[in-house]
Scaffold this motif. Structure first.
Motif, PDB file in Angstrom:
ATOM      1  N   ASP A  41       0.830  -1.214   0.000  1.00  0.00           N
ATOM      2  CA  ASP A  41       0.000   0.000   0.000  1.00  0.00           C
ATOM      3  C   ASP A  41       0.858   1.255   0.000  1.00  0.00           C
ATOM      4  OD1 ASP A  41      -2.316  -1.475  -0.053  1.00  0.00           O
ATOM      5  OD2 ASP A  41      -2.571  -1.468   2.132  1.00  0.00           O
ATOM      6  N   ALA A  42       1.938   1.246   0.772  1.00  0.00           N
ATOM      7  CA  ALA A  42       2.842   2.400   0.785  1.00  0.00           C
ATOM      8  C   ALA A  42       3.553   2.545  -0.554  1.00  0.00           C
ATOM      9  CB  ALA A  42       3.858   2.266   1.915  1.00  0.00           C
ATOM     10  N   PHE A  43       3.861   1.419  -1.184  1.00  0.00           N
ATOM     11  CA  PHE A  43       4.533   1.462  -2.481  1.00  0.00           C
ATOM     12  C   PHE A  43       3.663   2.091  -3.552  1.00  0.00           C
ATOM     13  CE2 PHE A  43       4.894  -0.739  -6.604  1.00  0.00           C
ATOM     14  CZ  PHE A  43       6.105  -0.199  -7.017  1.00  0.00           C
ATOM     15  N   GLU A  44       2.367   1.919  -3.461  1.00  0.00           N
ATOM     16  CA  GLU A  44       1.455   2.455  -4.472  1.00  0.00           C
ATOM     17  C   GLU A  44       1.610   3.965  -4.655  1.00  0.00           C
ATOM     18  OE1 GLU A  44      -0.898   1.090  -6.717  1.00  0.00           O
ATOM     19  OE2 GLU A  44       0.346  -0.639  -6.267  1.00  0.00           O
ATOM     20  N   SER A  45       2.008   4.682  -3.597  1.00  0.00           N
ATOM     21  CA  SER A  45       2.212   6.124  -3.748  1.00  0.00           C
ATOM     22  C   SER A  45       3.496   6.429  -4.517  1.00  0.00           C
ATOM     23  CB  SER A  45       2.232   6.811  -2.378  1.00  0.00           C
ATOM     24  OG  SER A  45       3.301   6.317  -1.606  1.00  0.00           O
ATOM     25  N   TYR A  46       4.428   5.481  -4.556  1.00  0.00           N
ATOM     26  CA  TYR A  46       5.686   5.664  -5.291  1.00  0.00           C
ATOM     27  C   TYR A  46       5.603   5.175  -6.738  1.00  0.00           C
ATOM     28  CZ  TYR A  46       8.016   6.511  -0.812  1.00  0.00           C
ATOM     29  OH  TYR A  46       8.393   7.024   0.390  1.00  0.00           O
ATOM     30  N   ARG A  47       4.670   4.295  -7.019  1.00  0.00           N
ATOM     31  CA  ARG A  47       4.627   3.651  -8.334  1.00  0.00           C
ATOM     32  C   ARG A  47       4.489   4.621  -9.500  1.00  0.00           C
ATOM     33  NH1 ARG A  47       1.040   0.116 -11.411  1.00  0.00           N
ATOM     34  NH2 ARG A  47      -0.618   0.489  -9.947  1.00  0.00           N
ATOM     35  N   PRO A  48       3.691   5.693  -9.409  1.00  0.00           N
ATOM     36  CA  PRO A  48       3.647   6.642 -10.541  1.00  0.00           C
ATOM     37  C   PRO A  48       5.017   7.256 -10.854  1.00  0.00           C
ATOM     38  CG  PRO A  48       1.829   7.057  -9.041  1.00  0.00           C
ATOM     39  CD  PRO A  48       2.709   6.051  -8.387  1.00  0.00           C
ATOM     40  N   TYR A  49       5.838   7.419  -9.828  1.00  0.00           N
ATOM     41  CA  TYR A  49       7.180   7.970 -10.047  1.00  0.00           C
ATOM     42  C   TYR A  49       8.066   6.962 -10.779  1.00  0.00           C
ATOM     43  CZ  TYR A  49       5.736  11.642  -6.858  1.00  0.00           C
ATOM     44  OH  TYR A  49       5.067  12.686  -6.276  1.00  0.00           O
ATOM     45  N   VAL A  50       7.902   5.684 -10.452  1.00  0.00           N
ATOM     46  CA  VAL A  50       8.644   4.642 -11.172  1.00  0.00           C
ATOM     47  C   VAL A  50       8.258   4.686 -12.645  1.00  0.00           C
ATOM     48  CG1 VAL A  50       9.011   2.155 -11.442  1.00  0.00           C
ATOM     49  CG2 VAL A  50       8.860   3.133  -9.160  1.00  0.00           C
ATOM     50  N   ASP A  51       6.950   4.758 -12.918  1.00  0.00           N
ATOM     51  CA  ASP A  51       6.475   4.792 -14.304  1.00  0.00           C
ATOM     52  C   ASP A  51       7.024   6.011 -15.045  1.00  0.00           C
ATOM     53  OD1 ASP A  51       5.047   2.499 -13.719  1.00  0.00           O
ATOM     54  OD2 ASP A  51       3.154   3.574 -13.391  1.00  0.00           O
ATOM     55  N   THR A  52       7.033   7.156 -14.382  1.00  0.00           N
ATOM     56  CA  THR A  52       7.548   8.380 -15.002  1.00  0.00           C
ATOM     57  C   THR A  52       9.030   8.255 -15.316  1.00  0.00           C
ATOM     58  OG1 THR A  52       5.911   9.705 -13.812  1.00  0.00           O
ATOM     59  CG2 THR A  52       7.823  10.873 -14.691  1.00  0.00           C
ATOM     60  N   LEU A  53       9.806   7.699 -14.373  1.00  0.00           N
ATOM     61  CA  LEU A  53      11.244   7.538 -14.604  1.00  0.00           C
ATOM     62  C   LEU A  53      11.527   6.549 -15.729  1.00  0.00           C
ATOM     63  CD1 LEU A  53      12.643   7.523 -10.965  1.00  0.00           C
ATOM     64  CD2 LEU A  53      12.959   9.290 -12.698  1.00  0.00           C
ATOM     65  N   VAL A  54      10.790   5.444 -15.773  1.00  0.00           N
ATOM     66  CA  VAL A  54      10.988   4.446 -16.833  1.00  0.00           C
ATOM     67  C   VAL A  54      10.655   5.069 -18.192  1.00  0.00           C
ATOM     68  CG1 VAL A  54      10.150   2.265 -17.793  1.00  0.00           C
ATOM     69  CG2 VAL A  54      10.627   2.457 -15.349  1.00  0.00           C
ATOM     70  N   GLU A  55       9.583   5.840 -18.251  1.00  0.00           N
ATOM     71  CA  GLU A  55       9.210   6.506 -19.506  1.00  0.00           C
ATOM     72  C   GLU A  55      10.292   7.504 -19.929  1.00  0.00           C
ATOM     73  OE1 GLU A  55       5.651   9.343 -21.264  1.00  0.00           O
ATOM     74  OE2 GLU A  55       5.368   8.306 -19.357  1.00  0.00           O
ATOM     75  N   TRP A  56      10.843   8.245 -18.971  1.00  0.00           N
ATOM     76  CA  TRP A  56      11.906   9.201 -19.276  1.00  0.00           C
ATOM     77  C   TRP A  56      13.146   8.487 -19.823  1.00  0.00           C
ATOM     78  CZ3 TRP A  56      16.732   9.990 -16.748  1.00  0.00           C
ATOM     79  CH2 TRP A  56      17.429  11.114 -17.191  1.00  0.00           C
ATOM     80  N   ILE A  57      13.530   7.391 -19.179  1.00  0.00           N
ATOM     81  CA  ILE A  57      14.707   6.638 -19.630  1.00  0.00           C
ATOM     82  C   ILE A  57      14.466   6.076 -21.033  1.00  0.00           C
ATOM     83  CG2 ILE A  57      16.182   4.640 -19.187  1.00  0.00           C
ATOM     84  CD1 ILE A  57      15.579   5.051 -16.188  1.00  0.00           C
ATOM     85  N   ALA A  58      13.266   5.542 -21.288  1.00  0.00           N
ATOM     86  CA  ALA A  58      12.943   4.988 -22.610  1.00  0.00           C
ATOM     87  C   ALA A  58      12.988   6.075 -23.678  1.00  0.00           C
ATOM     88  CB  ALA A  58      11.578   4.320 -22.582  1.00  0.00           C
ATOM     89  N   ASN A  59      12.483   7.260 -23.350  1.00  0.00           N
ATOM     90  CA  ASN A  59      12.532   8.377 -24.295  1.00  0.00           C
ATOM     91  C   ASN A  59      13.977   8.800 -24.571  1.00  0.00           C
ATOM     92  OD1 ASN A  59       9.763   8.457 -24.556  1.00  0.00           O
ATOM     93  ND2 ASN A  59       9.496  10.068 -23.042  1.00  0.00           N
ATOM     94  N   GLU A  60      14.814   8.778 -23.540  1.00  0.00           N
ATOM     95  CA  GLU A  60      16.224   9.114 -23.716  1.00  0.00           C
ATOM     96  C   GLU A  60      16.912   8.103 -24.632  1.00  0.00           C
ATOM     97  OE1 GLU A  60      18.373  11.727 -22.259  1.00  0.00           O
ATOM     98  OE2 GLU A  60      16.358  12.593 -22.290  1.00  0.00           O
ATOM     99  N   ARG A  61      16.595   6.818 -24.472  1.00  0.00           N
ATOM    100  CA  ARG A  61      17.176   5.788 -25.330  1.00  0.00           C
ATOM    101  C   ARG A  61      16.743   5.993 -26.780  1.00  0.00           C
ATOM    102  NH1 ARG A  61      16.236   0.208 -23.192  1.00  0.00           N
ATOM    103  NH2 ARG A  61      14.126   0.982 -23.191  1.00  0.00           N
ATOM    104  N   THR A  62      15.464   6.290 -27.002  1.00  0.00           N
ATOM    105  CA  THR A  62      14.969   6.548 -28.350  1.00  0.00           C
ATOM    106  C   THR A  62      15.651   7.757 -28.961  1.00  0.00           C
ATOM    107  OG1 THR A  62      12.835   5.585 -27.755  1.00  0.00           O
ATOM    108  CG2 THR A  62      12.886   6.989 -29.705  1.00  0.00           C
ATOM    109  N   THR A  63      15.815   8.808 -28.170  1.00  0.00           N
ATOM    110  CA  THR A  63      16.501  10.013 -28.644  1.00  0.00           C
ATOM    111  C   THR A  63      17.934   9.696 -29.050  1.00  0.00           C
ATOM    112  OG1 THR A  63      15.126  11.389 -27.208  1.00  0.00           O
ATOM    113  CG2 THR A  63      17.156  12.367 -28.026  1.00  0.00           C
ATOM    114  N   ALA A  64      18.608   8.872 -28.257  1.00  0.00           N
ATOM    115  CA  ALA A  64      19.988   8.492 -28.579  1.00  0.00           C
ATOM    116  C   ALA A  64      20.042   7.730 -29.899  1.00  0.00           C
ATOM    117  CB  ALA A  64      20.584   7.652 -27.447  1.00  0.00           C
TER     118      ALA A  64
END
Length: 196
Positions: free
Chosen positions: A154-177
């Motif tokens: 339950d406590a992790f659920e408040s952090y999960r959107p941040y994980v998703d945002t970071l993964v999306e950012w990293i994926a976008n950086e890889r595509t840009t590269a």
């Protein structure tokens, strides 16, 4: 860092782009490396991820973790209400980078990534995974996060959107590269053809 592996990751081989057989490629090894160096600034996180994936380069992974940590700290500063422990930011970074590095999922401990286990002297399909990997879902992401910072689901659920945002950012950086490298290589090839 092994230069050959880096070049192989980007498809930068000494291929002759003109007609005929044999001979040298239009772009030398130095020119190919220069193209990587020129485009590096467009997505250094993306290049670091690719180098870490391709070469198992610990230094590139550490540098990537540092960039992701800065991004996570900024996300928390902008959106998080209240106190956020430093371990939570670290757990987010480690989890997001693990997801980005291993897109198929976590390697299954039961079959060690083979997808098969031995039962009664026969090889059978592992019931715990898909082709040797446990796909990323909210529970496997929680498990990876929990290794760094043990908290309740339950406590992790408040952090999960941040994980998703970071993964999306990293994926976008890889595509840009990838796109920056491809664009630069096409430009280099065009210039080499003009000279040749």
């Amino acid at each position: 860092m092994q230069i050959e592996k880096l070049l192989a990751k980007f498809g930068l081989t000494a291929v002759r782009y003109g007609d005929g057989t044999g001979g040298k490629g239009l772009l030398s090894l130095d020119e190919q490396l220069a193209a990587v160096g020129i485009t590096w600034h467009q997505s250094n996180a993306g290049f670091l991820l690719l180098i870490a994936q391709c070469n198992n380069d610990k230094r590139a992974l550490n540098d990537l973790m540092h960039l992701v940590y800065q991004m996570a700290a900024q996300l928390f500063a902008d959106h998080w209400r209240g106190f956020c422990p430093k371990q939570a930011v670290t757990a987010l970074c480690v989890t997001a980078v693990a997801i980005a590095l291993h897109e198929q999922g976590r390697q299954c401990d039961a079959c060690h990534g083979t997808g098969k286990v031995k039962r009664y002297r026969k090889q059978v399909k592992c019931q715990n995974c898909v082709d040797g990997y446990i796909p990323w879902d909210k529970y496997s992401i929680y498990s990876a996060f929990n290794e760094q910072l043990p908290i309740t689901f339950d406590a992790f659920e408040s952090y999960r959107p941040y994980v998703d945002t970071l993964v999306e950012w990293i994926a976008n950086e890889r595509t840009t590269a990838f796109l920056a490298m491809e664009e630069r290589m096409q430009l280099e090839i065009a210039e080499a053809r003009l000279v040749a």
